[in-house]
Design a protein around this motif. Structure first.
Motif, PDB file in Angstrom:
ATOM      1  N   MET A   1       0.837  -1.181   0.000  1.00  0.00           N
ATOM      2  CA  MET A   1       0.000   0.000   0.000  1.00  0.00           C
ATOM      3  C   MET A   1       0.883   1.244   0.000  1.00  0.00           C
ATOM      4  O   MET A   1       1.872   1.325   0.713  1.00  0.00           O
ATOM      5  N   ASP A   2       0.488   2.235  -0.827  1.00  0.00           N
ATOM      6  CA  ASP A   2       1.179   3.520  -0.836  1.00  0.00           C
ATOM      7  C   ASP A   2       0.960   4.224   0.494  1.00  0.00           C
ATOM      8  O   ASP A   2      -0.057   4.029   1.159  1.00  0.00           O
ATOM      9  N   THR A   3       1.910   5.073   0.862  1.00  0.00           N
ATOM     10  CA  THR A   3       1.750   5.884   2.061  1.00  0.00           C
ATOM     11  C   THR A   3       0.684   6.943   1.800  1.00  0.00           C
ATOM     12  O   THR A   3       0.797   7.713   0.848  1.00  0.00           O
ATOM     13  N   PRO A   4      -0.363   6.987   2.624  1.00  0.00           N
ATOM     14  CA  PRO A   4      -1.414   7.986   2.389  1.00  0.00           C
ATOM     15  C   PRO A   4      -0.928   9.396   2.716  1.00  0.00           C
ATOM     16  O   PRO A   4      -0.034   9.581   3.542  1.00  0.00           O
ATOM     17  N   ASN A   5      -1.507  10.369   2.043  1.00  0.00           N
ATOM     18  CA  ASN A   5      -1.202  11.763   2.354  1.00  0.00           C
ATOM     19  C   ASN A   5      -1.797  12.112   3.709  1.00  0.00           C
ATOM     20  O   ASN A   5      -2.933  11.751   4.009  1.00  0.00           O
ATOM     21  N   ARG A   6      -1.042  12.823   4.520  1.00  0.00           N
ATOM     22  CA  ARG A   6      -1.530  13.229   5.847  1.00  0.00           C
ATOM     23  C   ARG A   6      -2.458  14.437   5.769  1.00  0.00           C
ATOM     24  O   ARG A   6      -3.172  14.720   6.725  1.00  0.00           O
ATOM     25  N   ALA A   7      -2.442  15.166   4.651  1.00  0.00           N
ATOM     26  CA  ALA A   7      -3.319  16.326   4.493  1.00  0.00           C
ATOM     27  C   ALA A   7      -3.849  16.363   3.065  1.00  0.00           C
ATOM     28  O   ALA A   7      -3.124  16.061   2.113  1.00  0.00           O
ATOM     29  N   THR A 114      -7.205   4.139   8.297  1.00  0.00           N
ATOM     30  CA  THR A 114      -7.534   2.724   8.476  1.00  0.00           C
ATOM     31  C   THR A 114      -6.321   2.016   9.074  1.00  0.00           C
ATOM     32  O   THR A 114      -5.204   2.560   9.093  1.00  0.00           O
ATOM     33  N   ASP A 115      -6.516   0.795   9.528  1.00  0.00           N
ATOM     34  CA  ASP A 115      -5.394   0.018  10.066  1.00  0.00           C
ATOM     35  C   ASP A 115      -4.298  -0.150   9.012  1.00  0.00           C
ATOM     36  O   ASP A 115      -3.106  -0.026   9.322  1.00  0.00           O
ATOM     37  N   ASP A 116      -4.684  -0.418   7.761  1.00  0.00           N
ATOM     38  CA  ASP A 116      -3.692  -0.576   6.686  1.00  0.00           C
ATOM     39  C   ASP A 116      -2.924   0.727   6.457  1.00  0.00           C
ATOM     40  O   ASP A 116      -1.712   0.715   6.265  1.00  0.00           O
ATOM     41  N   GLU A 117      -3.627   1.853   6.476  1.00  0.00           N
ATOM     42  CA  GLU A 117      -2.960   3.144   6.295  1.00  0.00           C
ATOM     43  C   GLU A 117      -2.012   3.442   7.455  1.00  0.00           C
ATOM     44  O   GLU A 117      -0.901   3.934   7.236  1.00  0.00           O
TER      45      GLU A 117
END
Length: 158
Positions: A1-7, A114-117
């Protein structure tokens, strides 16, 4: 999974940011911790707010030449499991924030990762003010722009 954007930022907020950039040049946000600003994302000309060594850079929004979004270290510790979504609504902004005379105000909305994020984020260290001065930037996946805040987080309705 890609790292999600924090903003993230909504299209309505992007429109306002473009207008403010035309008038004031490069911009930045600092997520207020409360008190008289009421936990608002405060918008300043870039560099007008002194970023501390322990402030955390959540993202550099892909608006114009980039709009950094900062938060204090202690507030980040409380919000690190939350994606910040900067939106705009009718009303008067914080007295020090650039949108105050526009009849609009920036508003922070949040969505719990989410847990994955959270697992994906665990592999990346937050970028501090000190790191930023050394050239570090937070990871970015795709655009930071969402059409409406409801695409990123549930918005309660009356």
């Amino acid at each position: 999974m890609d790292t999600p954007n924090r903003a993230l930022v909504t299209e309505a907020a992007v429109d306002l940011l473009h207008r403010l950039q035309e008038r004031h040049g490069a911009l930045m946000f600092h997520q207020s911790g409360g008190c008289c600003d009421g936990s608002s994302p405060m918008c300043y000309p870039d560099g007008d707010f002194i970023v501390g060594d322990r402030d955390i850079l959540l993202a550099v929004l892909d608006v114009g030449d980039g709009v950094p979004v900062w938060i204090s270290g202690p507030q980040f510790d409380a919000w690190k499991h939350t994606q910040l979504v900067i939106d705009v609504v009718p009303g008067r902004g914080g007295g020090f924030s650039l949108e105050a005379p526009e009849g609009l105000r920036f508003l922070s909305r949040g969505r719990a990762f989410t847990d994955d994020e959270n697992r994906a984020l665990a592999g990346s260290s937050p970028v501090t003010g000190t790191d930023y001065q050394r050239g570090a930037r937070p990871p970015s996946t795709g655009t930071h722009v969402v059409a409406k805040a409801g695409e990123a987080c549930t918005i309660p309705f009356k």
